[in-house]
Enzyme design. Sequence first.
Site, short mmCIF file in Angstrom:
data_model
loop_
_atom_site.label_atom_id
_atom_site.label_comp_id
_atom_site.label_asym_id
_atom_site.label_seq_id
_atom_site.Cartn_x
_atom_site.Cartn_y
_atom_site.Cartn_z
N GLU A 100 0.82 -1.30 0.09
CA GLU A 100 0.37 -0.15 -0.21
C GLU A 100 0.53 0.98 0.01
O GLU A 100 1.99 1.82 0.65
CB GLU A 100 -0.60 -0.25 0.88
CG GLU A 100 -2.12 -0.57 1.00
CD GLU A 100 -3.07 1.07 0.40
OE1 GLU A 100 -2.20 1.49 -0.47
OE2 GLU A 100 -4.22 0.49 0.51
N ASP A 101 0.06 2.66 -0.17
CA ASP A 101 1.16 3.57 -0.54
C ASP A 101 0.96 3.95 0.79
O ASP A 101 1.98 4.60 1.23
CB ASP A 101 0.59 4.88 -1.88
CG ASP A 101 -1.20 4.77 -1.92
OD1 ASP A 101 -1.40 4.25 -0.57
OD2 ASP A 101 -1.32 5.43 -2.73
N ASP A 104 -4.37 5.19 5.86
CA ASP A 104 -4.66 6.47 7.57
C ASP A 104 -5.97 6.64 8.16
O ASP A 104 -5.28 5.79 9.21
CB ASP A 104 -5.31 7.23 6.30
CG ASP A 104 -5.47 8.84 6.07
OD1 ASP A 104 -5.68 9.20 7.17
OD2 ASP A 104 -6.38 9.33 5.58
N PHE A 153 -1.83 16.12 4.01
CA PHE A 153 -2.34 15.58 2.29
C PHE A 153 -1.06 15.11 1.77
O PHE A 153 -0.79 16.40 1.53
CB PHE A 153 -3.49 16.26 1.90
CG PHE A 153 -3.74 15.54 0.86
CD1 PHE A 153 -4.36 14.54 1.09
CD2 PHE A 153 -3.70 15.89 0.03
CE1 PHE A 153 -5.12 14.15 0.11
CE2 PHE A 153 -3.76 15.19 -1.46
CZ PHE A 153 -4.99 14.44 -1.26
N ARG A 166 0.92 12.21 -9.69
CA ARG A 166 1.14 9.93 -8.75
C ARG A 166 3.12 10.25 -9.53
O ARG A 166 3.05 9.32 -9.12
CB ARG A 166 0.45 9.26 -9.92
CG ARG A 166 -1.36 9.58 -9.29
CD ARG A 166 -1.40 7.77 -9.80
NE ARG A 166 -3.08 8.06 -9.99
CZ ARG A 166 -3.39 7.99 -8.80
NH1 ARG A 166 -2.95 7.36 -7.90
NH2 ARG A 166 -5.02 7.97 -8.24
P1 5GP Z 1 -7.32 4.89 4.70
O1 5GP Z 1 -8.25 3.68 4.50
O2 5GP Z 1 -6.46 3.83 5.42
O3 5GP Z 1 -8.10 5.72 5.16
O4 5GP Z 1 -7.19 5.24 3.03
C1 5GP Z 1 -6.26 4.84 1.89
C2 5GP Z 1 -6.59 5.30 0.98
O5 5GP Z 1 -6.57 7.47 0.96
C3 5GP Z 1 -5.17 5.48 0.40
O6 5GP Z 1 -4.53 4.16 -0.72
C4 5GP Z 1 -5.01 6.84 -0.01
O7 5GP Z 1 -5.45 6.19 -1.79
C5 5GP Z 1 -5.80 7.45 0.67
N1 5GP Z 1 -5.64 8.73 1.20
C6 5GP Z 1 -5.24 8.73 2.05
N2 5GP Z 1 -4.41 9.38 2.79
C7 5GP Z 1 -3.76 10.06 2.11
C8 5GP Z 1 -3.23 11.37 1.72
O8 5GP Z 1 -2.40 12.00 2.64
N3 5GP Z 1 -2.90 11.71 -0.09
C9 5GP Z 1 -3.61 10.86 -0.60
N4 5GP Z 1 -2.65 11.33 -1.99
N5 5GP Z 1 -4.04 9.97 -0.86
C10 5GP Z 1 -4.40 9.66 0.90
#
Ligand code: 5GP
Length: 177
Positions: A100-101, A104, A153, A166
């Site tokens: 995963e990138d 959050d 963010f 990206r």
């Molecule tokens: P989660 O389900 O953990 O809240 O969200 C994960 C997804 O939210 C990540 O794979 C990403 O696509 C998006 N996301 C969460 N934080 C960020 C951020 O700071 N920047 C960007 N570009 N995407 C984010």
Amino acid sequence: MAFYDQDVGTLIDEQKLQTRVRELGEEITRDYQGKDLTLVCVLKGSAFFAMDLARYIDLPLTVEFLGVSSYQGGTESTGEVRITTDVSKPMAGKHLLVIEDIIDTGLTMSFLLENLRARHPASLKVCSLLEKPARARTQVQIDYKGFVIEDVFVVGYGLDYAERYRNLPFIGLMKGR
Ligand code: 5GP
């Protein structure tokens, strides 16, 4: 001057990023000796990270892609996740490492782990380049973690803002956000 210079500042520069990705690759290489490793790359964000990481893993491995779309309520994840592209092979009996990138709220990864666990892999672990613990809504064990960041963010190295940025080789911060 690069196209993003006016909009994006640097949080983690390219050198720091590559050094850490190499370290993670070396750690994974040690841990998966003799195992049939499959990297499950979560589209689209983790593709850039996953491809660099794979090059630093000195093992025979397979790469699969899993497309997910999380429904956003504003910039908040709602926790409702849909698989848009599924992997191409059965996952039963494989050693899966989900790439995963960013984690959050953790809701996307929780959903994915539950979904993949139901396919009876030999093992299931998580590698995330970034973690934002301030916003965690569910506990996800991250077995391989690149960096812990504040509640900001970020864009770049796979992460987008409205599908842009990206392709930046570093992790950046949107100016004025
Ligand atoms: P989660 O389900 O953990 O809240 O969200 C994960 C997804 O939210 C990540 O794979 C990403 O696509 C998006 N996301 C969460 N934080 C960020 C951020 O700071 N920047 C960007 N570009 N995407 C984010």
